[in-house]
Each structure stands twice: as C-alpha cells, then as structure tokens.
Design a protein around this motif. Structure first.
Motif, short mmCIF file in Angstrom:
data_model
loop_
_atom_site.label_atom_id
_atom_site.label_comp_id
_atom_site.label_asym_id
_atom_site.label_seq_id
_atom_site.Cartn_x
_atom_site.Cartn_y
_atom_site.Cartn_z
N VAL A 112 69.14 -0.76 -20.85
CA VAL A 112 68.90 0.16 -20.53
C VAL A 112 70.25 0.53 -19.89
N GLY A 113 70.82 0.86 -19.99
CA GLY A 113 72.38 1.43 -19.17
C GLY A 113 72.58 2.19 -18.70
N LEU A 114 74.09 2.95 -18.16
CA LEU A 114 74.57 4.45 -18.56
C LEU A 114 75.64 4.63 -19.24
N TYR A 115 75.07 5.72 -19.25
CA TYR A 115 75.57 6.32 -21.02
C TYR A 115 76.22 7.96 -20.20
N ASN A 116 77.15 8.44 -19.95
CA ASN A 116 77.92 9.70 -19.63
C ASN A 116 76.83 10.30 -18.71
N GLY A 117 77.06 9.16 -17.12
CA GLY A 117 76.42 9.02 -16.09
C GLY A 117 75.14 9.59 -15.82
N LYS A 118 73.93 9.13 -17.40
CA LYS A 118 73.08 9.28 -17.00
C LYS A 118 72.48 7.95 -17.91
N VAL A 119 71.10 7.53 -16.80
CA VAL A 119 70.22 6.05 -17.35
C VAL A 119 69.74 6.60 -18.50
N CYS A 120 70.14 5.52 -19.96
CA CYS A 120 69.57 5.82 -20.83
C CYS A 120 68.75 4.35 -21.46
N LEU A 121 67.63 4.32 -22.02
CA LEU A 121 66.95 3.52 -22.79
C LEU A 121 67.46 3.81 -24.54
N VAL A 122 68.26 2.64 -24.82
CA VAL A 122 69.12 3.18 -25.35
C VAL A 122 68.37 2.18 -27.12
N GLU A 123 68.38 2.13 -27.68
CA GLU A 123 67.65 0.88 -29.17
C GLU A 123 68.72 1.02 -30.36
N TRP A 124 68.76 -0.11 -30.46
CA TRP A 124 70.51 -1.02 -31.10
C TRP A 124 70.28 -0.85 -32.37
N GLY A 125 70.45 -0.74 -33.45
CA GLY A 125 70.22 -0.57 -35.34
C GLY A 125 70.71 -1.66 -35.38
N ASP A 126 70.75 -1.55 -36.82
CA ASP A 126 70.65 -2.90 -37.22
C ASP A 126 72.89 -3.53 -37.27
N LYS A 127 73.18 -2.16 -37.10
CA LYS A 127 74.84 -2.85 -37.47
C LYS A 127 75.54 -2.47 -36.14
N GLU A 128 76.33 -3.45 -35.69
CA GLU A 128 76.82 -3.98 -34.63
C GLU A 128 77.46 -2.90 -34.20
N GLY A 129 76.97 -3.16 -32.78
CA GLY A 129 77.32 -2.39 -31.49
C GLY A 129 77.11 -0.27 -32.19
N GLU A 130 76.25 -0.45 -32.98
CA GLU A 130 75.58 0.72 -32.79
C GLU A 130 74.87 1.21 -33.25
N PRO A 131 74.07 2.72 -31.81
CA PRO A 131 73.19 2.32 -30.77
C PRO A 131 72.43 3.57 -32.04
N SER A 132 71.05 3.41 -32.15
CA SER A 132 70.76 4.19 -33.79
C SER A 132 69.96 5.19 -33.06
N SER A 133 69.38 5.44 -31.42
CA SER A 133 69.04 5.74 -30.67
C SER A 133 69.90 5.78 -29.09
N PHE A 134 69.31 7.10 -28.27
CA PHE A 134 69.25 7.06 -27.10
C PHE A 134 67.62 8.39 -26.14
N HIS A 135 67.88 7.73 -25.26
CA HIS A 135 65.83 8.30 -24.64
C HIS A 135 66.55 8.52 -22.76
N VAL A 136 66.91 9.45 -22.27
CA VAL A 136 67.69 9.40 -21.06
C VAL A 136 66.51 9.08 -19.92
N LEU A 137 66.38 8.27 -19.02
CA LEU A 137 65.29 8.34 -18.54
C LEU A 137 65.57 8.77 -16.57
N ALA A 138 67.04 8.80 -16.69
CA ALA A 138 67.40 9.51 -15.23
C ALA A 138 68.43 10.31 -15.51
N GLU A 139 69.39 10.90 -14.01
CA GLU A 139 70.39 10.40 -13.79
C GLU A 139 70.57 10.16 -12.11
N CYS A 140 71.91 9.31 -13.40
CA CYS A 140 72.38 8.00 -11.62
C CYS A 140 73.11 7.96 -11.97
#
Length: 171
Positions: free
Chosen positions: A9-37
């Motif tokens: 759970v982190g800040l990405y482009n001004g939005k708090v997102c839940l990010v799932e990290w894929g099998d490749k180093e440093g490559e997120p596989s999905s983003f889900h916006v949780l809040a605008e912060c």
C-alpha cells in the motif's frame, strides 16, 4: 518469487493504491486505488494514562472517526496503537493536537506498507526468525501479523521500499 506473494500500500501518482507485485523484480502486476491522498503517514500513539487503559483504543478511534481518517494498517498492544493513514497536513495536525491530550504522538511521513503472504505449500518454512534475519538491516516502523496465516505486514519508510521488495524477490 515462489516463496511469497507481495502486495504493498503506497502512494502512486497522488493516490493511495494497493499494488500486487508480479514475478519480475520491480514490476507491479496490478494497481487498485484505495484513496486520494497526498501522503501516507505512520502515527504511533502511547497512552499518557489520562484515560483508563481499556478506553484508550476507543478514544483514539473516536477521534480518527470524527474526521473520517482512513486507516490502511494498524497494530496495537497494551497502551499503544500504531496506524498508517492518509490525510492532508491540516487534518493530521488537528488530529494530533486532539490526541496529544491523552497520548504521546509520534508521526513519520512518507511510509509504505508491504504485505508478505507465504506461498501455498511453503507455510511455516519462512519462520519469524528467518524474516528477522532477512530484514535485519531495514528500519521497520511497524510489524503486524495474524498467527497461523503466514501473512505479515511491514511498515517501512518509502525510501526503503525497493530494498525490502528486492529482498523478497531474491528469497
């Protein structure tokens, strides 16, 4: 990364997102916006014993609910509570002032929450001792887990996120 599944759970482009990290180093596989912060903030509260200990958590949560403060992670123990939230600076200042009447308040800005879930079939192989050894050089702000689930949430400074993720990608 077969040993575990990683989410953050982190800040990405001004939005708090839940990010799932894929099998490749440093490559997120999905983003889900949780809040605008504008930021994720870690708040640690320790009772000043101005309220009965069994009322401490109730009072803290009442103050946070009054301003509709989102909570993205939480851990508690006797006489203390730690939360990761996302609010603007003026709301945070108001909440901290109100909480300081009955709690010692510590704030750390620019944090991330990393959730580590052991992969199916490896449950128990990465013990708490192994996790402590793996993370020994990373300053952890908060650790929370649910016994028997193989899941641990780590709150770290944003600047340490890539180091933490890198450790798990190579496990």
């Amino acid at each position: 990364m077969e040993c575990c599944k990683l989410r953050s759970v982190g800040l990405y482009n001004g939005k708090v997102c839940l990010v799932e990290w894929g099998d490749k180093e440093g490559e997120p596989s999905s983003f889900h916006v949780l809040a605008e912060c504008t930021d994720l903030v870690y708040v640690r509260l320790r009772t000043l014993e101005a309220v009965a200990s069994f009322r401490f958590l109730e009072r803290v949560l009442a103050v946070m609910a009054h301003v509709d403060m989102p909570v993205f992670a939480m851990a508690s123990s006797a006489g203390s509570l730690s939360v990761v939230t996302g609010v603007d600076a003026s709301v945070l200042q108001k909440v901290c002032k109100e909480l300081s009447v009955f709690a010692e308040v510590t704030v750390e800005k620019e944090v991330e929450v990393i959730c580590v879930q052991e992969a199916a079939g490896t449950k128990g192989e990465r013990s708490e001792k192994g996790l402590v050894t793996l993370l020994k050089d990373i300053p952890l702000l908060m650790v929370s887990s649910e016994e028997g689930t193989g899941s641990v949430s780590l709150t770290v400074r944003r600047k340490d996120r890539d180091r933490v993720l890198g450790l798990f990608f190579t496990c």
